[in-house]
Design a protein around this motif. Structure first.
Motif: not given
Length: 281
Positions: A39-51, A124-130
Motif C-alpha cells: 500500500i505504501k508503494a501504491f501511494l507513492k505510485e499514485a502520488g498520494l500522501p497518506g494520513v 477523487g479527493h480522499v481515498l480511504t484505504i482500510l
C-alpha cells in the motif's frame, strides 16, 4: 495480478478523472503478507500522501467528536490524499458500535467516519484505504461499494520460484546478492515452504546473512540452505489458512485470486472457513 490492479487504480487517480476513481480500497490477507508495504508503494505510485488516524479521543464530553471534525476538515483540505486505517477490524469491528461504556461516543465517531467515507464529494479527493486480516469482523455496511469499492486480496507466495523472487529482493535491500545460478539449487528447498509468509522469508534471508558473517565469507547457497533447514516458522497453520480464505471471500474480482483458489465456489469457501473457525477456537 495485485500489482497490475493497483497500478491501474494509481493511473486513474493521476489522470484526475474523479468519475472513475474508487471511493476506497480494502486490503485483506493474512499477517506478514506485505499489505502495508504494498500500500505504501501504491501511494507513492499514485502520488498520494497518506494520513494515518492517530488518537484524537478526549476525556471531555463532546471533545472527541469535535477533534474528529477538525481532523476530517484538515484531511479534506489536503486533498488529493489517502486516509489509511490499519487493523480496520479493531476500528469497525462487529459489536464495536455499542458505545455503552463511553456514553455512545464510539458509535457516533464510527458513524461519522462511515459518513465521511461514503460522501461522494470526496471521490477523487480522499481515498480511504482500510487494511485487515480479519474482514469477517468488520461490520457489513463498512465493506459495501460506495465506501470500499475495490477489495484487494493478498496471499503468500505459491511456489519456490515466487519465494526466490522475495528472497532475492530482501537480500538486495540488505546489500547482498546470490549468484544468478543459485535459483536452481534453492528453488526446490523453497518449494517445500508452503504457508511461509513474506515475513518468514525475510527472517530466513537475515539468518543466512548472519551465518555468512559468522563464517567470515560472502553469502552463498549453503548459507541459505542452512537457514531454511534451521528456521522454525510460527505454528499457526489453521489461522493462516482461514485468513487466506477470508481474503478469497472478500475479493472483488476472481482474476485477483491465485489458481488454487480461483475455481472454488463461494459455498465451498464458506464451508472451509466455518470448519477452520471451529478448529481455531
Amino acid at each position: 495480478q495485485i500489482k497490475q490492479e493497483l497500478m491501474k487504480i494509481a493511473a486513474t487517480i493521476k489522470t484526475g478523472d474523479r468519475r472513475l476513481a474508487p471511493m476506497g480500497l480494502l486490503a485483506v490477507g493474512p499477517m506478514g503478507v506485505g499489505k502495508t508495504f504494498v500500500i505504501k508503494a501504491f501511494l507513492k505510485e499514485a502520488g498520494l500522501p497518506g494520513v494515518v488516524l492517530k488518537n484524537f479521543r478526549s476525556k471531555w464530553v463532546g471533545s472527541t467528536e469535535s477533534n474528529l471534525e477538525r481532523v476530517l476538515k484538515i484531511i479534506r483540505a489536503m486533498s488529493p490524499i489517502a486516509l489509511v486505517i490499519d487493523e480496520g477490524d479493531r476500528s469497525f469491528g462487529s459489536g464495536g458500535e455499542g458505545g455503552e461504556t463511553d456514553g455512545g461516543t464510539s458509535s457516533r465517531v464510527i458513524a461519522r467516519i462511515k459518513d465521511f467515507m461514503s460522501d461522494t464529494d470526496n471521490r477523487g479527493h480522499v481515498l480511504t484505504i482500510l487494511m485487515t486480516n480479519r474482514p469477517d469482523k468488520l461490520d457489513v455496511d463498512i465493506k459495501r461499494p460506495g465506501r470500499l469499492d475495490r477489495k484487494i486480496p493478498f496471499f503468500y507466495a505459491d511456489n519456490g520460484a515466487d519465494r526466490m523472487h522475495v528472497v532475492r529482493a530482501i537480500l538486495k535491500r540488505g546489500g547482498a546478492a546470490l549468484p544468478a545460478d543459485a535459483d536452481a539449487a534453492l528453488t526446490e528447498a523453497l518449494d517445500a515452504l508452503d504457508g511461509y509468509s513474506n515475513a518468514d522469508l525475510e527472517a530466513i534471508a537475515l539468518l543466512a546473512l548472519d551465518l555468512a558473517r559468522e563464517a567470515g565469507s560472502a553469502l552463498a547457497v549453503p548459507h541459505l540452505q542452512h537457514a531454511i533447514a534451521d528456521f522454525i516458522p510460527p505454528q499457526h497453520t489453521d489461522t493462516i489458512q482461514m485468513m487466506e480464505l477470508l481474503a478469497v471471500q472478500e475479493s472483488s474480482r476472481r482474476s485477483l485470486l491465485p489458481e488454487r483458489f480461483a475455481k472454488l465456489a463461494p459455498s465451498e469457501v464458506a464451508e472451509l472457513i466455518a470448519e477452520l473457525k471451529r478448529r481455531v477456537r
